[in-house]
Design an enzyme around this catalytic site. Structure first.
Site, PDB file in Angstrom:
ATOM      1  N   GLN A 143      -4.457  -1.663   9.752  1.00  0.00           N
ATOM      2  CA  GLN A 143      -4.347  -2.988   9.127  1.00  0.00           C
ATOM      3  C   GLN A 143      -4.886  -4.068  10.071  1.00  0.00           C
ATOM      4  O   GLN A 143      -4.507  -4.132  11.239  1.00  0.00           O
ATOM      5  CB  GLN A 143      -2.875  -3.260   8.768  1.00  0.00           C
ATOM      6  CG  GLN A 143      -2.637  -4.551   8.028  1.00  0.00           C
ATOM      7  CD  GLN A 143      -3.232  -4.568   6.618  1.00  0.00           C
ATOM      8  OE1 GLN A 143      -3.189  -3.583   5.883  1.00  0.00           O
ATOM      9  NE2 GLN A 143      -3.816  -5.692   6.230  1.00  0.00           N
ATOM     10  N   ASP A 156     -10.892   2.830   4.382  1.00  0.00           N
ATOM     11  CA  ASP A 156     -11.214   1.407   4.256  1.00  0.00           C
ATOM     12  C   ASP A 156     -12.731   1.197   4.196  1.00  0.00           C
ATOM     13  O   ASP A 156     -13.197   0.108   3.841  1.00  0.00           O
ATOM     14  CB  ASP A 156     -10.655   0.633   5.471  1.00  0.00           C
ATOM     15  CG  ASP A 156      -9.386  -0.129   5.137  1.00  0.00           C
ATOM     16  OD1 ASP A 156      -9.140  -0.384   3.947  1.00  0.00           O
ATOM     17  OD2 ASP A 156      -8.634  -0.469   6.075  1.00  0.00           O
ATOM     18  N   LYS A 161       0.837  -1.204   0.000  1.00  0.00           N
ATOM     19  CA  LYS A 161       0.000   0.000   0.000  1.00  0.00           C
ATOM     20  C   LYS A 161       0.872   1.254   0.000  1.00  0.00           C
ATOM     21  O   LYS A 161       0.625   2.199  -0.742  1.00  0.00           O
ATOM     22  CB  LYS A 161      -0.946  -0.017   1.217  1.00  0.00           C
ATOM     23  CG  LYS A 161      -2.041  -1.064   1.068  1.00  0.00           C
ATOM     24  CD  LYS A 161      -2.819  -1.312   2.354  1.00  0.00           C
ATOM     25  CE  LYS A 161      -3.768  -2.500   2.174  1.00  0.00           C
ATOM     26  NZ  LYS A 161      -4.441  -2.912   3.413  1.00  0.00           N
TER      27      LYS A 161
END
Ligand code: NAP
Length: 293
Positions: free
Chosen positions: A96, A119, A52
């Site tokens: 994460q 997200d 990412k």
């Protein structure tokens, strides 16, 4: 049979984003800034976060990686999230997953400012998605929609079977495929580990989106001719012949299923790279929100 080439499409998207970033730079404005928090040192998570950050660099975004130890307490993580929420320089950030067991995942997701939640996991954003409102769509489902869109795969009136009901893939996917519009307007069946006679259901599907994480679960005899197959699964399987000692496999028995399918995503090179590209797209959107553009 057509391969839904996520690697190629994600590169196209990254190039498009890089053009947008250049326009922002040309206007003398601040480029989008994505931050990622990782807690612990799980190998797969470190690889994902690394990809990412690399993708941010490639399109010209600023990026910040916050690495916290495996013993981080919930309070420490919540404090870090508060810091990122309040940091005006950061447009969006992700935490994460998975998190170590001492940390409550739901508390963490609730702590993220919904306007920075690239997200799309915060209940506010998830609710907006379910209500067809403009929001951050979770990157993996968003990537699948984009892939279907760019290949012009018809979804209207089709029977879509989603395997897996996780909050990050299966559940949102089932909502999105049933929404009004394109891609959408599908009749959706959501299946999970308690589903009985799954083959009976998958063999009626025009589109199958498999997100359960069981290697080679979906076999050729479980699908009908010309079905569209989207394989979300990513499982590391030991392979001593490879330098890394493992290989990545999906949920689909690709060699045999691809002989019957009309469209199919490979693993790797299908949904995985799309997920990263859509995270970047969400970050671009977060910058616009942040600056009221
Ligand atoms: P998850 O949270 O473990 O959920 C798995 C789902 O599959 C659950 O809903 C489970 O049912 C269902 N399931 C398990 N065994 C089943 C069976 N035999 N038949 C039918 N359903 C079954 O997984 P996830 O986070 O959604 O991830 C799924 C896979 O996608 C993993 O391999 C993951 O690594 C991968 N993934 C890939 C990407 C990407 O970018 N490509 C992104 C995210 C995840 P229950 O609810 O009943 O337990």
């Amino acid at each position: 049979m057509v391969i839904l080439d996520g690697k190629k499409v994600s590169n196209d998207i990254k190039n498009e984003i890089a053009v947008e970033v250049q326009k922002i730079k040309d206007k003398g404005e601040k480029v989008p800034h994505l931050a990622a928090i990782i807690v612990g040192n799980d190998g797969a998570s470190l690889t994902y976060v690394g990809s990412k950050v690399k993708a941010c660099e490639r399109v010209g975004f600023e990026s910040t990686l916050v690495q916290m130890s495996n013993t981080t307490s919930e309070i420490e993580l919540l404090e870090k999230i508060k810091e990122l929420n309040e940091n005006a320089d950061i447009d969006g950030f992700i935490v994460q997953l998975p998190l170590p067991p001492q940390i409550n995942e739901q508390k963490v997701l609730l702590a993220v400012n919904p306007d920075k939640d690239v997200d799309g996991f915060h209940p506010t954003n998830f609710g907006k998605m379910a209500l067809d409102m403009s929001t951050f769509i979770p990157a993996t489902p968003f990537g699948i929609l984009e892939l279907l869109d760019r290949y012009g795969v018809e979804t209207k009136g089709k029977h879509t079977v989603v395997i897996g009901r996780s909050h990050i893939v299966g559940r949102p996917m089932s909502i999105l495929m049933g929404r009004k519009g394109f891609p959408g307007n599908s009749t959706v069946t959501l299946t999970h580990s308690h589903t009985k006679n799954i083959t009976q259901i998958t063999s009626q599907a025009d589109i199958i989106i498999s997100a359960l994480g069981v290697p080679n679960f979906l076999k050729a005899e479980m699908i009908k001719d010309d079905a569209v197959i989207v394989d979300v699964g990513i499982t590391r399987v030991t392979d001593e012949t490879r330098p890394r000692g493992y290989k990545i496999v999906g949920d689909v028995d690709f060699a045999n299923v691809s002989k019957k399918a009309s469209y199919i995503t490979p693993v790797p090179g299908g949904v995985g790279p799309m997920t990263i590209a859509m995270l970047l797209k969400n970050t671009l959107l977060a910058r616009e929100r942040h600056n009221n553009i």
